[in-house]
Enzyme design. Structure first.
Site, PDB file in Angstrom:
ATOM      1  NE  ARG A  23      -3.382   2.705   2.641  1.00  0.00           N
ATOM      2  CZ  ARG A  23      -4.128   2.813   3.531  1.00  0.00           C
ATOM      3  NH1 ARG A  23      -4.743   1.921   4.260  1.00  0.00           N
ATOM      4  NH2 ARG A  23      -5.004   4.074   3.547  1.00  0.00           N
TER       5      ARG A  23
ATOM      6  CG  ASP B 294     -15.856   1.463   5.943  1.00  0.00           C
ATOM      7  OD1 ASP B 294     -15.550   2.312   5.094  1.00  0.00           O
ATOM      8  OD2 ASP B 294     -15.273   0.654   6.545  1.00  0.00           O
TER       9      ASP B 294
ATOM     10  CG  HIS C 271     -14.084   4.246  -2.527  1.00  0.00           C
ATOM     11  ND1 HIS C 271     -12.831   4.119  -2.254  1.00  0.00           N
ATOM     12  CD2 HIS C 271     -14.973   3.768  -1.484  1.00  0.00           C
ATOM     13  CE1 HIS C 271     -12.877   3.180  -0.947  1.00  0.00           C
ATOM     14  NE2 HIS C 271     -14.048   3.341  -0.716  1.00  0.00           N
TER      15      HIS C 271
ATOM     16  CE1 TYR D 235     -11.011   6.742  -0.780  1.00  0.00           C
ATOM     17  CE2 TYR D 235     -12.988   6.686   0.529  1.00  0.00           C
ATOM     18  CZ  TYR D 235     -11.564   6.168   0.373  1.00  0.00           C
ATOM     19  OH  TYR D 235     -11.221   5.406   1.205  1.00  0.00           O
TER      20      TYR D 235
HETATM   21  P1  NAD Z   1      -4.540  -5.241   7.137  1.00  0.00           P
HETATM   22  O1  NAD Z   1      -3.317  -5.333   6.252  1.00  0.00           O
HETATM   23  O2  NAD Z   1      -4.580  -4.881   8.515  1.00  0.00           O
HETATM   24  O3  NAD Z   1      -5.260  -6.750   7.161  1.00  0.00           O
HETATM   25  C1  NAD Z   1      -5.289  -7.558   6.219  1.00  0.00           C
HETATM   26  C2  NAD Z   1      -5.139  -8.952   6.450  1.00  0.00           C
HETATM   27  O4  NAD Z   1      -5.109  -9.749   5.282  1.00  0.00           O
HETATM   28  C3  NAD Z   1      -3.642  -9.453   6.825  1.00  0.00           C
HETATM   29  O5  NAD Z   1      -3.635 -10.018   8.044  1.00  0.00           O
HETATM   30  C4  NAD Z   1      -2.973 -10.216   5.738  1.00  0.00           C
HETATM   31  O6  NAD Z   1      -1.852 -10.995   6.138  1.00  0.00           O
HETATM   32  C5  NAD Z   1      -4.272 -10.835   5.160  1.00  0.00           C
HETATM   33  N1  NAD Z   1      -4.014 -11.376   3.633  1.00  0.00           N
HETATM   34  C6  NAD Z   1      -3.450 -10.723   2.874  1.00  0.00           C
HETATM   35  N2  NAD Z   1      -3.695 -11.537   1.585  1.00  0.00           N
HETATM   36  C7  NAD Z   1      -4.124 -12.487   1.980  1.00  0.00           C
HETATM   37  C8  NAD Z   1      -4.840 -13.599   1.201  1.00  0.00           C
HETATM   38  N3  NAD Z   1      -4.457 -13.870  -0.063  1.00  0.00           N
HETATM   39  N4  NAD Z   1      -5.581 -14.608   1.941  1.00  0.00           N
HETATM   40  C9  NAD Z   1      -5.612 -14.326   3.111  1.00  0.00           C
HETATM   41  N5  NAD Z   1      -5.453 -13.539   3.815  1.00  0.00           N
HETATM   42  C10 NAD Z   1      -4.730 -12.525   3.313  1.00  0.00           C
HETATM   43  O7  NAD Z   1      -5.428  -4.242   6.612  1.00  0.00           O
HETATM   44  P2  NAD Z   1      -6.757  -3.416   6.959  1.00  0.00           P
HETATM   45  O8  NAD Z   1      -6.295  -2.090   6.938  1.00  0.00           O
HETATM   46  O9  NAD Z   1      -7.254  -4.044   8.222  1.00  0.00           O
HETATM   47  O10 NAD Z   1      -7.652  -3.745   5.673  1.00  0.00           O
HETATM   48  C11 NAD Z   1      -8.163  -4.854   5.461  1.00  0.00           C
HETATM   49  C12 NAD Z   1      -8.976  -4.693   4.001  1.00  0.00           C
HETATM   50  O11 NAD Z   1     -10.061  -4.286   4.112  1.00  0.00           O
HETATM   51  C13 NAD Z   1      -8.153  -3.925   2.941  1.00  0.00           C
HETATM   52  O12 NAD Z   1      -8.456  -4.588   1.849  1.00  0.00           O
HETATM   53  C14 NAD Z   1      -8.973  -2.592   3.048  1.00  0.00           C
HETATM   54  O13 NAD Z   1      -8.562  -1.914   1.852  1.00  0.00           O
HETATM   55  C15 NAD Z   1     -10.314  -3.302   3.149  1.00  0.00           C
HETATM   56  N6  NAD Z   1     -11.364  -2.307   3.751  1.00  0.00           N
HETATM   57  C16 NAD Z   1     -12.398  -2.027   3.089  1.00  0.00           C
HETATM   58  C17 NAD Z   1     -13.561  -1.257   3.262  1.00  0.00           C
HETATM   59  C18 NAD Z   1     -14.272  -0.907   2.279  1.00  0.00           C
HETATM   60  O14 NAD Z   1     -14.993   0.113   2.581  1.00  0.00           O
HETATM   61  N7  NAD Z   1     -14.736  -1.510   1.290  1.00  0.00           N
HETATM   62  C19 NAD Z   1     -13.137  -0.415   4.579  1.00  0.00           C
HETATM   63  C20 NAD Z   1     -12.238  -0.703   5.382  1.00  0.00           C
HETATM   64  C21 NAD Z   1     -11.212  -1.765   4.937  1.00  0.00           C
HETATM   65  C1  G6P Z   2     -13.021   3.894   4.068  1.00  0.00           C
HETATM   66  C2  G6P Z   2     -13.187   3.490   2.762  1.00  0.00           C
HETATM   67  C3  G6P Z   2     -12.557   2.183   2.664  1.00  0.00           C
HETATM   68  C4  G6P Z   2     -11.029   2.285   2.920  1.00  0.00           C
HETATM   69  C5  G6P Z   2     -10.752   2.905   4.161  1.00  0.00           C
HETATM   70  C6  G6P Z   2      -9.283   3.305   4.256  1.00  0.00           C
HETATM   71  O1  G6P Z   2     -13.611   3.192   5.189  1.00  0.00           O
HETATM   72  O2  G6P Z   2     -14.276   3.017   2.568  1.00  0.00           O
HETATM   73  O3  G6P Z   2     -12.645   1.661   1.382  1.00  0.00           O
HETATM   74  O4  G6P Z   2     -10.164   0.987   2.893  1.00  0.00           O
HETATM   75  O5  G6P Z   2     -11.784   4.193   4.408  1.00  0.00           O
HETATM   76  O6  G6P Z   2      -9.121   3.769   5.688  1.00  0.00           O
HETATM   77  P1  G6P Z   2      -7.520   3.993   6.096  1.00  0.00           P
HETATM   78  O7  G6P Z   2      -7.739   4.555   7.410  1.00  0.00           O
HETATM   79  O8  G6P Z   2      -6.910   2.859   6.151  1.00  0.00           O
HETATM   80  O9  G6P Z   2      -7.017   4.899   5.418  1.00  0.00           O
HETATM   81 MN    MN Z   3     -14.617   1.749   0.773  1.00  0.00          MN
END
Ligand code: NAD
Ligand code: G6P
Ligand code: MN
Length: 447
Positions: free
Chosen positions: A99, A176, A206, A270
């Site tokens: 990232r 979210d 977004h 976004y």
């Molecule tokens: P993070 O790095 O703390 O956690 C991600 C976990 O995924 C890690 O423990 C990692 O080891 C694991 N991982 C990576 N590749 C993998 C695979 N192929 N199989 C199984 N496990 C795997 O990240 P985070 O900041 O907690 O975010 C997690 C995810 O959620 C990210 O993709 C983030 O963008 C997403 N997210 C999305 C939204 C949304 O609105 N859609 C909101 C918040 C977070």
């Molecule tokens: C929001 C978005 C997520 C994104 C996150 C990033 O929740 O909906 O898609 O992953 O923000 O937040 P961060 O705190 O990791 O920059």
């Molecule tokens: Mn999102």
């Protein structure tokens, strides 16, 4: 809506158990057992060491609050995905190390560097697609009746890829951000929570706009919201924002300028990256980006709190608490489990929901959620401004998935070049060439 009572109890798997968002979901599940009863909670991650830190604290939480719930954490897909009703996916392929590069490489070339936006988001997309498809395949193999609620980003590109590659799978891609904003709208209006609001919203993930927000009686709340947002964006301040980080404060406030471009709607935060990219670059530090902030704050807090719980041997006084991310995904599972037809947003194939947008576009619109999954609601026609923006951005997302499927350098270069925040094809190529090197362990070899 009140869930019907029956004697079912559910088995939930969190894929990406090591995610910083996992403890919030665990707390929400444990607080809501009366509405969504559990028999099993499992974690799956491909980094066992990272996951273990959260799992060890979770084991204590579950033992103290719901000893009848079976809990296990594993890196074995068969063990993880067998006997599961719901998969909550939140993996980050390449983790924070990648990232960081998604953000820093474009910034080095004077272009917005962001997790899900522009070249950074596209680079992340090409890493995420195979990771999420693998989760879908595990689910279909070991628990074919289960549903997957997927947060793994970039949700727009992942959703377009799963639409093409696994069209019949039970994956629902979600976000979210609008939920966080609707919590803010509720706070601005003095409502108890977002579920008091009835809304119309359309766009891409977004990349969307509210066209209507009402209370349950049908009173139009847009005039009051618009007046507030024109001045303050979605910044609430006070206790509400006591723990909001600086960069998010900037984003919520900037929504005031984004709003001014189309005062007939309310925007997703976004959109600032697409409409004010020069401002964003000016406000970015190429050597200290959002990843550095997340590592110093959220990641440190989450893993620090897990360590504290494990050392104390109790989670009685834990700081972990539910938030919009965790309550939304649990609410979605509840709506599917009990067939409530609650109106909630999802990222799904358009198929007419926005009438003047490509039916094969992957859009974000309200849906009724029941035991058959989401049923999209028709949002009518996009206005000219939105139609133009959506069509361009959707083509970027489609080209990114084309590039992954066809291993095409040219398609990826086109995706970068078409993207609104990249000034020209030359800069697009410079960024792309750096990203090909940085992503060599994740991307297909491009021809
Ligand atoms: P993070 O790095 O703390 O956690 C991600 C976990 O995924 C890690 O423990 C990692 O080891 C694991 N991982 C990576 N590749 C993998 C695979 N192929 N199989 C199984 N496990 C795997 O990240 P985070 O900041 O907690 O975010 C997690 C995810 O959620 C990210 O993709 C983030 O963008 C997403 N997210 C999305 C939204 C949304 O609105 N859609 C909101 C918040 C977070
Ligand atoms: C929001 C978005 C997520 C994104 C996150 C990033 O929740 O909906 O898609 O992953 O923000 O937040 P961060 O705190 O990791 O920059
Ligand atoms: Mn999102």
């Amino acid at each position: 809506m009140v869930a019907q009572k029956d004697d079912r109890k559910f088995s939930v798997l969190i894929a990406g158990g090591g995610s910083t968002y996992t403890p919030g979901i665990v707390l929400t599940l444990l607080n809501g057992l009366d509405k969504f009863p559990l028999r099993k909670l499992k974690f799956y991650d491909n980094d066992g060491e990272r996951q273990k830190k959260i799992a060890d604290a979770t084991a204590i939480l579950v033992k103290e609050r719901a000893p009848e719930v079976e809990f296990e954490a594993t890196t074995d897909p068969k063990e993880a995905f067998t006997d599961v009703d719901f998969v909550m996916a939140q993996i980050r392929v390449g983790k924070y190390a990648m990232r960081s590069l998604d953000e820093k490489i474009p910034l080095k070339h004077g272009v917005v560097g962001q997790e899900t936006t522009g070249p950074g988001g596209i680079a992340y997309g090409l890493r995420s697609i195979p990771g999420v498809i693998q989760l879908v395949d595990y689910m279909e193999k070991y628990s074919p009746n289960a549903w997957m609620l997927n947060y793994s980003n970039p949700a727009a590109i992942v959703a377009e890829a799963t639409r093409r590659e696994r069209p019949n799978s039970k994956i629902i891609n979600i976000c979210d951000m609008p939920i966080d904003i609707m919590d803010r709208m509720a706070a601005i209006l003095g409502f108890k929570d977002r579920n008091d609001l009835v809304f119309r919203y359309y766009g891409l993930n977004h990349f969307g706009w509210w066209t209507d927000v009402r209370d349950k009686q049908g009173n139009d709340l847009m005039p009051k919201l618009k007046k507030y947002v024109a001045k303050n964006g979605y910044w609430v301040g006070g206790d509400y924002d006591a723990n909001t980080e600086k960069s998010w404060e900037e984003t919520f406030k900037k929504a005031a300028d984004v709003y001014k471009l189309d005062p007939s709607t309310l925007p997703n935060t976004y959109l600032k990256y697409y409409l004010y990219p020069s401002w964003v670059v000016k406000h970015s530090n190429p050597n200290y980006t959002r990843t550095d902030e997340v590592e110093a704050h959220r990641q440190k807090l989450v893993f620090g709190e897990c360590k504290r719980i494990v050392e104390a041997g109790t989670a009685k006084d834990t700081e972990f608490k539910p938030d919009e991310h965790s309550t939304y995904i649990v609410d979605l599972c509840t709506a599917i489990a009990y067939n409530t037809h609650q109106r909630m947003l999802a990222i799904i194939p358009n198929e007419g929901a926005i009438s003047n947008i490509d039916p094969t576009a992957t859009v974000e619109v309200p849906c009724l959620f029941g035991s058959n999954g989401p049923e999209r609601l028709s949002m009518g026609k996009a206005a000219t401004f939105q139609q133009g923006m959506i069509t361009e951005q959707n083509s970027v997302e489609k080209l990114a998935v084309d590039a992954w499927q066809e291993h095409s350098y040219t398609k990826l270069w086109e995706a970068f070049s078409l993207c609104k925040i990249v000034p020209d094809a030359g800069i697009a190529k410079d960024i792309l060439d750096d990203m090909v090197v940085a992503n060599k362990d994740y991307w297909p070899e491009l021809k």
